[in-house]
Write an enzyme that holds these catalytic residues in place. Structure first.
Site, PDB file in Angstrom:
ATOM      1  N   ALA A   1       0.872  -1.276  -0.212  1.00 28.20           N
ATOM      2  CA  ALA A   1       0.015  -0.053   0.078  1.00 28.20           C
ATOM      3  C   ALA A   1       0.766   1.379   0.120  1.00 28.20           C
ATOM      4  O   ALA A   1       0.359   2.198  -0.716  1.00 28.20           O
ATOM      5  CB  ALA A   1      -0.940   0.191   1.281  1.00 28.20           C
ATOM      6  N   TYR A   2       2.028   1.355   0.561  1.00 25.91           N
ATOM      7  CA  TYR A   2       2.904   2.245   0.781  1.00 25.91           C
ATOM      8  C   TYR A   2       3.466   2.494  -0.713  1.00 25.91           C
ATOM      9  O   TYR A   2       3.654   3.563  -1.272  1.00 25.91           O
ATOM     10  CB  TYR A   2       3.974   2.142   1.756  1.00 25.91           C
TER      11      TYR A   2
END
Length: 244
Positions: free
Chosen positions: A152-153
């Site tokens: 996600a990052y």
């Protein structure tokens, strides 16, 4: 390139890479606005250190994803120093989890700060920077290394890279450079939080230089892009010691 009378705004400037960037730009004689979201006291400590050494600095606050708050921060910088030449967007959050089990609230938090926040600041910079100016966003080497739990990052930072490269082309004729710096593993609280000693050691050894990066390593590249690096535009520069 002379940095006389140049003015910079650094988001997330009260700690980590942001603080190193503030200190490096101030050392070049640039007036610096130290942005903070929730730690005004830390930002003011940085300002006091710079002004105490003869530099020019002020603290400005605001949620980077709030366009009204950030417009007010930009206005405060222009009112104090007469203009704006450099915007460095280091503000960001990192929440790690396998994609299959990620709490979607964490995804939304990262999207708000890392994607919307970068977009808001980039939009304001595009409309406020003077000719000869520079916008530098911050990505991450993980967009290339595909490390588990960073999905996600990395997705949020891939969005940062995309908007950075397109904005550089959209500002044709303005004499404004737009680039992104993508640090590798860097010894900041953001990176070290939640990692055990063995993990940190393994990541340090993964670089041919056999160490973690420091905030000063990233700040050196950002200072180059903010000042003399006028022929570097529309690029993502990896500052990672050969990690990837």
């Amino acid at each position: 390139m002379s940095t006389e009378e140049r003015v910079a705004l650094v988001t997330g400037g009260s700690g980590g890479i942001g603080r190193a960037v503030v200190e490096r730009l101030a050392a070049d004689g640039i007036a610096v606005a130290v942005h903070y979201a929730g730690h005004r006291d830390r930002a003011e400590q940085v300002v006091d250190a710079i002004t105490g050494s003869g530099g020019r600095a002020l603290a400005v606050g605001g949620d980077v994803a709030d366009e009204v708050a950030m417009a007010a921060a930009f206005d405060a910088v222009v009112d104090a120093f007469g203009g704006l030449d450099v915007v460095v967007n280091t503000a960001g959050i990192m929440l790690l989890s396998p994609i299959a089990t990620l709490d979607l609230a964490d995804l939304d938090r990262m999207h708000r700060t890392n994607v919307r926040g970068t977009f808001v600041v980039s939009q304001l910079a595009a409309n406020r920077l003077r000719r000869g100016g520079a916008l530098v966003n911050v990505s991450t080497t993980v967009t290339r290394t595909q490390l588990p739990t960073y999905g996600a990052y990395a997705a949020s930072k891939a969005a940062v890279e995309g908007m950075t490269l397109i904005l550089a082309r959209e500002l044709r004729g303005r004499d404004i450079t737009v680039n992104a710096v993508a640090p590798g593993p860097t010894a900041t609280p953001l990176f070290l939080d939640g990692k055990d000693e063995a993990t940190v050691r393994a990541l340090a050894q993964a670089s041919p230089l056999e160490r973690l990066g420091t905030p000063a390593d990233a700040a050196e590249m950002i200072a180059f892009l903010a000042g003399p690096g006028r022929w570097v535009n529309g690029q993502v520069l990896f500052v990672n010691g050969g990690f990837a």
